[in-house]
Design a protein around this motif. Sequence first.
Motif, short mmCIF file in Angstrom:
data_model
loop_
_atom_site.label_atom_id
_atom_site.label_comp_id
_atom_site.label_asym_id
_atom_site.label_seq_id
_atom_site.Cartn_x
_atom_site.Cartn_y
_atom_site.Cartn_z
N ASP A 176 0.81 -1.21 0.00
CA ASP A 176 0.00 0.00 0.00
C ASP A 176 0.85 1.26 0.00
O ASP A 176 0.43 2.29 -0.52
CB ASP A 176 -0.91 0.01 1.23
N ALA A 200 2.15 5.90 -2.45
CA ALA A 200 1.01 5.15 -1.92
C ALA A 200 0.11 4.74 -3.08
O ALA A 200 0.11 5.38 -4.14
CB ALA A 200 0.22 5.97 -0.90
N LYS A 201 -0.66 3.69 -2.87
CA LYS A 201 -1.64 3.30 -3.88
C LYS A 201 -2.67 4.41 -4.05
O LYS A 201 -3.09 5.05 -3.08
CB LYS A 201 -2.32 1.99 -3.47
N TYR A 210 -5.81 4.63 -4.54
CA TYR A 210 -7.10 4.65 -3.85
C TYR A 210 -6.99 4.94 -2.36
O TYR A 210 -7.99 5.07 -1.68
CB TYR A 210 -7.85 3.32 -4.07
N HIS A 211 -5.77 5.03 -1.83
CA HIS A 211 -5.61 5.41 -0.43
C HIS A 211 -5.54 6.93 -0.23
O HIS A 211 -5.58 7.40 0.91
CB HIS A 211 -4.33 4.79 0.14
N ASP A 218 -11.71 5.72 7.77
CA ASP A 218 -11.72 5.53 6.32
C ASP A 218 -12.95 6.17 5.67
O ASP A 218 -13.46 5.69 4.66
CB ASP A 218 -11.66 4.04 5.97
N ARG A 260 -8.77 -1.56 -7.63
CA ARG A 260 -7.59 -0.73 -7.72
C ARG A 260 -7.77 0.36 -8.76
O ARG A 260 -8.41 0.16 -9.77
CB ARG A 260 -6.37 -1.56 -8.11
N SER A 319 -8.93 -0.61 4.13
CA SER A 319 -8.86 0.36 3.06
C SER A 319 -9.89 0.06 1.99
O SER A 319 -10.49 -0.99 1.96
CB SER A 319 -7.46 0.34 2.44
N SER A 350 -9.30 -0.65 -0.92
CA SER A 350 -8.62 -1.39 -1.96
C SER A 350 -9.25 -2.77 -2.12
O SER A 350 -10.01 -3.23 -1.29
CB SER A 350 -7.14 -1.56 -1.60
N GLN A 406 -7.85 -5.37 -1.59
CA GLN A 406 -7.37 -6.21 -0.50
C GLN A 406 -8.02 -5.82 0.82
O GLN A 406 -7.66 -6.35 1.87
CB GLN A 406 -5.86 -6.06 -0.36
N GLY A 407 -8.96 -4.88 0.78
CA GLY A 407 -9.52 -4.36 2.01
C GLY A 407 -10.11 -5.43 2.89
O GLY A 407 -10.08 -5.35 4.10
N LEU A 454 -2.68 -2.50 6.31
CA LEU A 454 -1.80 -1.95 5.29
C LEU A 454 -0.75 -2.99 4.95
O LEU A 454 -0.05 -3.48 5.82
CB LEU A 454 -1.11 -0.68 5.80
#
Length: 545
Positions: A22, A78-79, A81-82, A302, A458, A529, A531, A533-534, A543
């Motif tokens: 992330d 950072a990615k 979407y964060h 968030d 993503r 997050s 993402s 992967q959230g 993270l």
Amino acid sequence: MPPDDVTSLLHLGGGNDSDGADMIAIGLQEVNSMINKRLKDALFTDQWSELFMDALGPFNFVLVSTVRMQGVILLLFAKYYHLPFLRDVQTDCTRTGLGGYWGNKGGVSIRLAAFGHMLCFLNCHLPAHMDKAEQRKDNFQTILSLQQFQGPGAHGILDHDLVFWFGDLNFRIESFDLHFVKFAIDSDQLHQLWEKDQLNMAKNTWPILKGFQEGPLNFAPTFKFDVGTNKYDTSAKKRKPAWTDRILWKVKAPGGGPSPSGRESHRLQVTQHSYRSHMEYTVSDHKPVAAQFVLQFAFRDDLPLVRLEVADEWVRPEQAVVKYRMETVFARSSWDWIGLYRVTFSEESLPKGHGDFILGYYSHNHSILIGVTEPFQILLPTSESASSSTDTSGTSSEGEDDSTLELLAPKSRSPSPGKSKRHRSRSPGLARFPGLALRPSSRERGGTSRSPSPQSRRLPWVAPDKSHSSGSWGSSEEGPSGLPGPWAFQPAVPRSLGLLPALRLEAVDPGGGGSWGPDQETSDPDSLSPSPQGRQGLEEGGLGP
């Protein structure tokens, strides 16, 4: 000078762990800072930053912030979407060379709030040589005491919930002679050298290092090598190998006062997944060192302060509608703006057909993008000849209500009270985009919602462009120092969208609550997050590494 490729250094591609990371923080020391090079870097992005942006961009990373002090550089990615959940980004630097007057030694830092947790990244280059251990301690104490940040959160470096301290710390191996050190390295008996490592010894005796942790040194000392080889120093000096390049971290102790975030900091857990050197890089007399961490958050903030929603496609001007919702806690500024960015898609990280553009809401108070759309497509016809019809858009804001935002023409000047650097555009060239005003409207727009939900997929990185050096729509020549210069997706691009005379900006339940888009989802409390992967959230460490 930078190598040709840093893919393996960043652990990218081939299913490596960094593909799911992330955040990535990169600390450089001894970057070429000769006067002619510094002048060039002042006008254009330096080669090292360009290299890392180009490498990380296809994996959906953007450059959140960067700080440089002569040859010491810190980059934080950072990615994409964060971004709405990274706030209060600030930087600082401390010179310790020549009694504090020269920046060849010292430290640079970036601090931010990530999902409600205060993080600080500190990159240092401390004094060299075996007998300078006490001076290294003094320099570190100076850096910690002088670096202070503004705002209600953490003021000093050690006030943060989590601190990462790394760089060329220059600690050496005492007592053992050169031949024994090399024997221990060649026979893979590195543990025999650990007890005489100056930093390991200092951890037990220096109060300033209390609470700092480091993984085991299971890699060979990273200094000093003959440049271009994997051979330790063969010069007349024959310097003794040492672990000069280190990565440490410190979690704020629960008994050390309240957490800057206002909650118990012991609920943030750090696990180091790897700590290694990269022998394949030979451009320096040091070998680069990398570590991967998982941060586990027991709570997360968030909730995006601003949510933006657009249709999948803008084919006709009347489809150019943006719906937005601002949370009641968001302090809007007259200097906020919305930028339009062209994005690039990586086949490895995004399916095709999601569009080439995004809109981002830049907050002057937060000095960061706090709201972004998912990618959408603009297919409006090009109409260069009609550009004069929008010349009046610059004055269209007169008499409008407080919901009205105006995006300036490419060469106009934003009425921002601060100053900002003029940054080279990294966006692909677009046809002339004369100007555009955003007006509130109650009319509905067609199309599917493109507002990222807390579980959205993503998002892409905004593509670089090395063909233009002019300013861009949505940015300003005079603006606050935190304006989007450091960002990897550079200022917005007005050059080839054809004619887009007006964009409707519609408020949707500005006070919060209520439905939001046709595909609204409720945030999973176990997810860290928005993402993909959230869902793994706390189960796999929040993270990612």
